[in-house]
Design a protein around this motif. Structure first.
Motif, short mmCIF file in Angstrom:
data_model
loop_
_atom_site.label_atom_id
_atom_site.label_comp_id
_atom_site.label_asym_id
_atom_site.label_seq_id
_atom_site.Cartn_x
_atom_site.Cartn_y
_atom_site.Cartn_z
N ASP A 391 0.86 -1.18 0.00
CA ASP A 391 0.00 0.00 0.00
C ASP A 391 0.89 1.24 0.00
O ASP A 391 1.63 1.48 0.96
CB ASP A 391 -0.90 -0.02 1.25
CG ASP A 391 -1.98 1.05 1.18
OD1 ASP A 391 -1.62 2.22 0.94
OD2 ASP A 391 -3.17 0.70 1.36
N PRO A 419 -6.52 -3.60 -7.85
CA PRO A 419 -7.26 -2.82 -6.85
C PRO A 419 -8.33 -3.63 -6.15
O PRO A 419 -8.49 -3.55 -4.92
CB PRO A 419 -7.87 -1.68 -7.68
CG PRO A 419 -6.95 -1.51 -8.83
CD PRO A 419 -6.46 -2.90 -9.15
N LYS A 420 -9.04 -4.45 -6.91
CA LYS A 420 -10.11 -5.23 -6.32
C LYS A 420 -9.55 -6.32 -5.39
O LYS A 420 -10.05 -6.55 -4.27
CB LYS A 420 -10.94 -5.87 -7.44
CG LYS A 420 -12.39 -6.09 -7.07
CD LYS A 420 -13.18 -6.54 -8.28
CE LYS A 420 -14.48 -7.20 -7.83
NZ LYS A 420 -15.14 -7.89 -8.97
N ASN A 422 -6.68 -6.27 -3.86
CA ASN A 422 -6.12 -5.63 -2.67
C ASN A 422 -7.22 -5.27 -1.67
O ASN A 422 -7.12 -5.55 -0.47
CB ASN A 422 -5.40 -4.32 -3.06
CG ASN A 422 -4.20 -4.58 -3.95
OD1 ASN A 422 -3.71 -5.71 -3.99
ND2 ASN A 422 -3.75 -3.56 -4.65
N GLU A 423 -8.25 -4.65 -2.20
CA GLU A 423 -9.38 -4.21 -1.38
C GLU A 423 -9.97 -5.39 -0.61
O GLU A 423 -10.11 -5.35 0.61
CB GLU A 423 -10.44 -3.61 -2.31
CG GLU A 423 -11.72 -3.20 -1.64
CD GLU A 423 -11.74 -1.68 -1.42
OE1 GLU A 423 -11.47 -0.95 -2.40
OE2 GLU A 423 -12.00 -1.26 -0.29
N GLU A 424 -10.23 -6.46 -1.32
CA GLU A 424 -10.88 -7.63 -0.72
C GLU A 424 -9.93 -8.33 0.26
O GLU A 424 -10.31 -8.72 1.36
CB GLU A 424 -11.33 -8.59 -1.84
CG GLU A 424 -12.09 -9.80 -1.37
CD GLU A 424 -13.39 -9.48 -0.62
OE1 GLU A 424 -13.83 -8.29 -0.66
OE2 GLU A 424 -13.93 -10.39 0.02
N ARG A 427 -9.51 -6.29 3.39
CA ARG A 427 -10.74 -6.35 4.19
C ARG A 427 -10.73 -7.63 5.05
O ARG A 427 -11.05 -7.60 6.24
CB ARG A 427 -11.97 -6.35 3.27
CG ARG A 427 -13.31 -6.20 4.01
CD ARG A 427 -14.51 -6.32 3.08
NE ARG A 427 -14.64 -7.65 2.47
CZ ARG A 427 -15.15 -8.73 3.10
NH1 ARG A 427 -15.55 -8.63 4.35
NH2 ARG A 427 -15.24 -9.89 2.47
N TYR A 433 -7.25 -0.17 3.18
CA TYR A 433 -6.50 -0.11 1.92
C TYR A 433 -6.70 1.27 1.33
O TYR A 433 -7.83 1.73 1.17
CB TYR A 433 -7.00 -1.21 0.97
CG TYR A 433 -6.47 -1.09 -0.43
CD1 TYR A 433 -5.09 -1.07 -0.68
CD2 TYR A 433 -7.34 -1.01 -1.52
CE1 TYR A 433 -4.61 -0.96 -1.96
CE2 TYR A 433 -6.86 -0.90 -2.82
CZ TYR A 433 -5.48 -0.87 -3.04
OH TYR A 433 -5.01 -0.75 -4.32
N GLY A 435 -6.01 2.45 -1.66
CA GLY A 435 -6.33 2.54 -3.07
C GLY A 435 -5.10 2.78 -3.92
O GLY A 435 -5.13 2.63 -5.13
#
Lengths: 555, 210
Positions: A391, A419-420, A422-424, A427, A433, A435
């Protein structure tokens, strides 16, 4: 008479020595020979499980097998449930980080990063059934997978992406009737293939060890002692001896060469004195990955390159993956010379959420030790160098979601959307995260302990005791004879020798010139020089001429 | 007149020491990484063996020096010291006579006394001492490995190396000075046979030349 007596004496002594030598050779076993005999003996199973009525059932679920096992072997399930093979974490004191519960469950690496969010795939190697997400019930004994370690049929496998459940093709009753002490295949299925392929992670643990000669591993060589993993990695109440510092932190429960070989295993005192500061492995494992290549670098930043929207694979000359769209680029090595570090048996780890400095390689684990540390010795290690996602704003490593269980859940290996993923992933580990992401260099240190070579292939003295490019060139904190020297002292010494040589040469030349000049002067002074006779006639000149020719010596 | 200057043991000690020191220099500088000849492993083994041999020799030589009183030969003196230095710096080129008379009872000139005393009281003890620490600074015992707590090899090794350079410089000088006897080879012959022709009544003694 005296000569004869002396001759007899010499003969007698020689005979005594020869007899003594032969005598010890024929009767006394060396410690190594004793060990070889001890481990050559094999105890078979004490019972025949095919005859047990309990195992004649048609098992529909693997949990039914576990139930049958612990009906007789009662209490064993509880032992397994106290082990790292089950918990994937243990409470450890980490130097500088305090008391933490760490293990495969929550640590990151620079291979497939981490378990959380990727359980169905990673947890194929969990010694249990159905650890598909973090909420797995670690208290249910029926989920203990006895067969993964005790199958002796060689037919038991776990399903890919099955979170530890057996492959549907496995005949559970057949396997349950053929159980015994863990064999190489049981351990190797996970410990050889970790990281997504053969020999990816360790470098010294790979499928070749299932059947290879002593030159690959002197203990496991099938043309030699043919030892099993559990001959060294012994267990008491299912607590296995042995540590890997990718996930361990404390200096305890280690398998030590010294347990069998003693702290002073050499006949030579100079070699024995090395054992104070040099681990056995350092000299006795000259190279690792002796048969199949091991992964040396893994660059995640190149991942995601697709062809016609589909992931691609590129292979190297030996069939090894050099590029995978899902994982990035790799380099591999065979017969790799280890790197060497001071190591005292303790390690600290990058813990998820720790801040990083992206300008320098991030150490995923740090093995501690120095020359001054009485517990530290020089150990061989494999350092796996990675480039992985972090990050860019919060400055910590990201644990992306890689594996998809349902379409659209963000798993990078099907969606290729960082991005998706990383986000998931973040979480699921419970961290924000930002972004913004980047890729940072990382290093992970793996001690090399296996693939011990026969004595004839041991690392030679001059491979470390050498000025240039020695194996220990990068290991500091001490004076290594042959490698190190004090620059000013050496320069002064060489200067002194040169000056001395020059001095005596000049002095000698001066004497020669002076002698010649003097002789000539005398010859000139004589009215009728008589060559040859002149020198002897002149005592003064003779003394000087002595420095030129020996023939002029006189009293 | 012919004199018996160097006794049997003295000559044996001298030559054995010479051979051992040269061999120790050869193997020692191989261990140091300066030269390659035997290979590191053999060099270490030979160096240790030669070191033990030299220590035994030194023990016998020490006993000999003390019991025969020969140690007195090495007591430094200021008498004639400058004259001797002056001889080597200039007199020797003019063909001036040796300022110090060599007799069986006083074999060494003042410079030799000074240098040999330095060897025996400083350089040899430094080499033996640092060598012993080098060998034993960590040593194995039967069931464990015990460390002589000197922190590390660095200063031991540096002292040993520096001593080796000094000793080698001495050997070079010594070899050259052999040629400065009554004749080019008289010193060498004396140390081989034990006998040397020494001027009994030298008309060109120090007094005469002054």
């Amino acid at each position: 008479m005296r000569k004869i007596l002396f001759g007899l004496l010499v003969l007698g002594v020689a005979a005594a020595l020869i007899v003594g030598e032969l005598h010890t050779k024929s009767t006394e076993q060396t410690p190594l020979e004793k060990l070889s005999r001890q481990y050559a003996r094999r105890a078979g199973p004490s019972v025949d499980h095919t005859k047990f009525a309990q195992l004649q059932a048609r098992f529909k679920k693997p949990q039914e097998v576990t139930s049958a096992c612990i009906a007789c072997h009662n209490g064993r399930d509880e032992e397994v449930m106290r082990s790292s093979h089950w918990n994937w974490e243990r409470t450890e004191y980490i130097p500088g980080q305090g008391i933490r519960s760490v293990g495969k469950k929550n640590l990151v690496n620079n291979f497939c990063i981490g378990v959380t969010g990727n359980e169905p795939s990673c947890n194929r190697c969990h010694a249990g059934y159905g650890y598909a997400e973090a909420s797995f019930d670690f208290t249910n004994p029926l989920n203990v997978d006895c067969l993964s370690c005790h199958d002796n049929s060689g037919e038991y496998t776990k399903a890919a992406g099955g979170a530890g459940m057996p492959d549907p093709s496995v005949d559970l009753a057949r396997v349950a009737q053929r159980v015994g002490k863990p064999q190489r295949l049981n351990c190797g299925t996970c410990h050889f293939l970790g990281g997504g392929g053969n020999n990816v992670k360790h470098g010294d643990l790979e499928t070749a060890l299932l059947d290879s000669p002593k030159t690959v591993d002197v203990h496991m060589g099938t043309d030699g002692l043919d030892m099993e993993c559990v001959d060294c990695h012994t267990a008491s109440k299912h607590q296995m001896l042995g540590k890997m510092y990718s996930v361990s932190s404390m200096n305890r429960n280690r398998v030590e060469c010294e347990t069998c070989h003693s702290t002073l295993p050499h006949a030579d005192g100079v070699l024995n004195s090395h054992t104070l500061k040099v681990a056995c492995q350092t000299c006795h494992i000259p190279v690792y990955a002796k048969v199949n290549p091991t992964k040396l670098t893994w660059d995640w930043s190149t991942a995601g390159r697709l062809q016609d929207g589909k992931p691609i694979e590129e292979k190297g000359p030996h069939g090894e993956d050099t590029y995978l769209s899902i994982k990035g680029s790799f380099t591999w090595g065979t017969n790799v010379k280890p790197e060497y570090i001071w190591f005292n048996g303790t390690a600290s780890h990058y813990l998820i959420g720790d801040r990083i400095d992206p300008s320098r390689p991030v150490k995923i684990n740090t093995l501690h030790g120095s020359y001054d540390d009485p517990d530290a010795k020089i150990y061989p290690v494999k350092i796996h160098r990675g480039k992985q996602i972090y990050d860019a704003e919060y400055r910590y490593l990201i644990q992306p979601k890689l594996v998809s269980t349902v379409p659209g859940d963000g798993g990078y290996w099907t969606e290729f959307d960082w991005p998706k993923a990383n986000e998931e992933g973040m979480r699921l580990v419970g961290l924000p995260y930002s972004g913004k992401y980047g890729f940072v260099e990382t290093e992970m240190t793996w001690p090399v302990n296996h693939m011990v070579s026969p004595t004839s292939q041991t690392v030679g003295c001059n491979e470390c005791h050498t000025r240039k490019n020695g194996r220990l060139a990068a290991v500091g904190g001490f004076y290594l004879p042959g490698r190190d020297r004090n620059g000013p002292v050496d320069a002064a010494g060489v200067g002194l020798l040169a000056a001395t040589l020059a001095g005596v040469c000049l002095h000698g030349a001066g004497r020669a010139v002076a002698a010649r000049r003097k002789r000539r002067a005398m010859l000139d002074a004589r009215p009728e020089p008589a060559p040859g006779a002149a020198l002897d006639a002149q005592p003064e000149a003779a003394a000087d001429a002595a420095s030129e020719t020996e023939g002029t010596e006189r009293s | 007149m012919r004199h018996y200057v160097y006794g049997g043991f003295e000559r044996f000690w001298h030559w054995a020491q010479a051979v051992l020191i040269l061999f120790l220099a050869l193997t020692g500088f191989e261990i140091h990484g300066s030269i390659h000849f035997f290979g590191f492993e053999q060099a270490v083994a030979y160096h240790s063996t030669a070191a033990y041999a030299l220590m035994v020799l030194i023990a016998f030589a020490g006993f000999w020096h003390l019991t025969t009183g020969e140690w007195r030969q090495y007591v430094p003196t200021r008498e004639n010291l400058l004259k001797q230095a002056d001889y080597y710096l200039s007199g020797i080129f003019r063909g001036a006579p040796h300022p110090t008379k060599k007799t069986p009872l006083s074999k060494l000139n003042p410079l030799q006394k000074l240098v040999y005393a330095g060897l025996k009281t400083f350089l040899i003890p430094l080499m033996v001492g640092s060598g012993l620490v080098y060998m034993f600074y960590r040593y194995p015992q039967r069931y464990s490995v015990v460390s002589l707590k000197v922190g590390g090899l660095e200063w031991v090794a540096i002292a040993h190396t520096a001593g080796a350079f000094l000793l080698l410089a001495f050997v070079i000088t010594h070899l050259y000075l052999i040629t400065t006897g009554q004749t080019l080879t008289s010193n060498l012959k004396a140390m081989i046979t034990g006998y040397e022709d020494l001027p009994d009544e030298d008309p060109h003694g120090p007094a005469a030349s002054a």
